[in-house]
Design an enzyme around this catalytic site. Structure first.
Site, mmCIF file in Angstrom:
data_model
loop_
_atom_site.group_PDB
_atom_site.id
_atom_site.type_symbol
_atom_site.label_atom_id
_atom_site.label_comp_id
_atom_site.label_asym_id
_atom_site.label_seq_id
_atom_site.Cartn_x
_atom_site.Cartn_y
_atom_site.Cartn_z
ATOM 1 N N HIS A 120 -7.097 -4.528 -0.764
ATOM 2 C CA HIS A 120 -6.473 -5.838 -0.936
ATOM 3 C C HIS A 120 -7.094 -6.598 -2.103
ATOM 4 O O HIS A 120 -6.860 -7.787 -2.270
ATOM 5 C CB HIS A 120 -6.620 -6.688 0.329
ATOM 6 C CG HIS A 120 -6.125 -6.020 1.569
ATOM 7 N ND1 HIS A 120 -6.956 -5.292 2.388
ATOM 8 C CD2 HIS A 120 -4.889 -5.970 2.126
ATOM 9 C CE1 HIS A 120 -6.248 -4.820 3.412
ATOM 10 N NE2 HIS A 120 -5.006 -5.208 3.263
ATOM 11 N N HIS A 156 0.823 -1.209 0.000
ATOM 12 C CA HIS A 156 0.000 0.000 0.000
ATOM 13 C C HIS A 156 0.858 1.262 0.000
ATOM 14 O O HIS A 156 0.373 2.346 0.347
ATOM 15 C CB HIS A 156 -0.923 0.013 1.215
ATOM 16 C CG HIS A 156 -1.736 -1.218 1.378
ATOM 17 N ND1 HIS A 156 -2.589 -1.675 0.392
ATOM 18 C CD2 HIS A 156 -1.817 -2.116 2.401
ATOM 19 C CE1 HIS A 156 -3.181 -2.791 0.813
ATOM 20 N NE2 HIS A 156 -2.720 -3.086 2.017
#
Length: 333
Positions: free
Chosen positions: A219, A57
């Protein structure tokens, strides 16, 4: 799979070594413990801010370690929660005697492991308070969560709360501000493509050439729905209106607006989305008084974007504007 890596199992380690070499003036990186700590930690009599989560991320969270934001970050394997030992090591490293705030995105593994680390820290005499972000309006529950996911507000919260923590404010006050930011922010995202986890070697999900996923998680979790591809104006409407409605924004409100890229969308397209966002909000007499456009909480190379709005007041604006010096955010210092 085409990626600039060596071995899939070494991605996080190699990334940490790269960050250590790139920012020696800002960070101390412990590759063995797998934690990133601000150079001057622990800062005496300052509340330490710790966050973390699965890698993939970037720049969240390690890119936000430094003056005015996080004191430490714990990166897990890609899309996998860090472990309690990492979190405890980070908590120890930033404990300057005023307590430690854990900032946790609402993903089951993160919440569980940070809770364990907080208990272990308390056993060593460290006062730890936890705040969970849950700003995603797309879905109530997902593959990874009970309740709403924690996404873009997490970054904005770390900056605002980091500004207050630098003043020497007590732990209770810092935690109260964190809860306030979370309550006044909402997000929603979408995907044009999937991402590929190196260890898997194939896309997490498949999207047709003329499809998009609305309400996607960071995700690769499924969102609200899959539908035919639309233009930027239509997509921005789809993302913005649920955020405005859920937050209860009204004419005269001022907001901090984040148009965030998911990793694979060029900046030229994100500015188009921001232009549409300001058009939509102007039509509702809502003012954007602070903004960020770019890749701030990504999902590897996923193409897509998310929109986060935080209702601003004098206090939140003050600490958003406060000086910050991290690898990913720097101003006023």
């Amino acid at each position: 799979m085409k990626k600039l890596i060596n071995k899939p199992e070494d991605v996080v380690r190699d990334t940490l070594l790269g960050m250590a070499g790139a920012y020696p003036d800002l960070l101390n990186v412990d590759v063995e413990q797998q934690i990133i700590v601000r150079k001057d930690a622990p800062v005496k009599n300052k509340v330490g801010l710790v966050s973390g989560g699965g890698s993939g991320h970037e720049p969240m969270h390690g890119g936000y370690v430094g003056y005015g934001m996080l004191d430490a970050a714990c990166p897990g394997a890609i899309f996998t929660s860090p472990v309690p030992d990492q979190m405890l090591a980070a908590t120890r490293a930033v404990n300057g005697g005023a307590g430690v705030l854990h900032i946790i995105k609402n993903y089951t593994g993160d919440v569980m492991n940070f809770e364990m680390a907080a208990e272990l820290g308390a056993g060593e005499g460290i006062e730890v308070v936890s705040v969970v972000t849950n700003d995603d309006v797309a879905v109530q529950d997902s593959l990874y969560t009970a309740g709403r996911r924690g996404v873009g507000v997490t970054v904005l919260l770390e900056k605002i709360v980091g500004g207050l923590a630098e003043t020497g404010a007590p732990l209770k006050q810092v935690a109260e501000l964190a809860h306030k930011v979370n309550s006044q922010g909402r997000s929603m995202g979408m995907a044009l493509t999937s991402s590929t986890v190196p260890a898997a070697g194939k896309p997490t999900f498949e999207l047709g050439e003329d499809e998009m996923e609305i309400g996607i998680g960071i995700h690769g979790e499924p969102g609200r729905r899959r539908e035919k591809l639309a233009n930027a104006a239509e997509i921005t409407e789809i993302l913005t209106n649920p955020v405005v409605d859920d937050l209860g924004l009204k004419a005269g409100d001022e907001v901090l607006a984040l148009v965030n890229g998911m990793g694979g969308t060029p900046l030229i397209e994100l500015y188009i989305v921001f232009n549409e966002l300001q058009r939509i909000l102007k039509g509702k007499s809502i003012s954007i008084s602070r903004s960020l456009v770019g890749n701030y909480i990504t999902s590897l190379e996923m193409a897509g974007c998310s929109i986060t709005l935080v209702r601003l007041d004098e206090q939140l604006t003050k600490y958003w504007d406060a000086p910050v010096q991290t690898p990913a955010l720097r101003w006023g210092r």
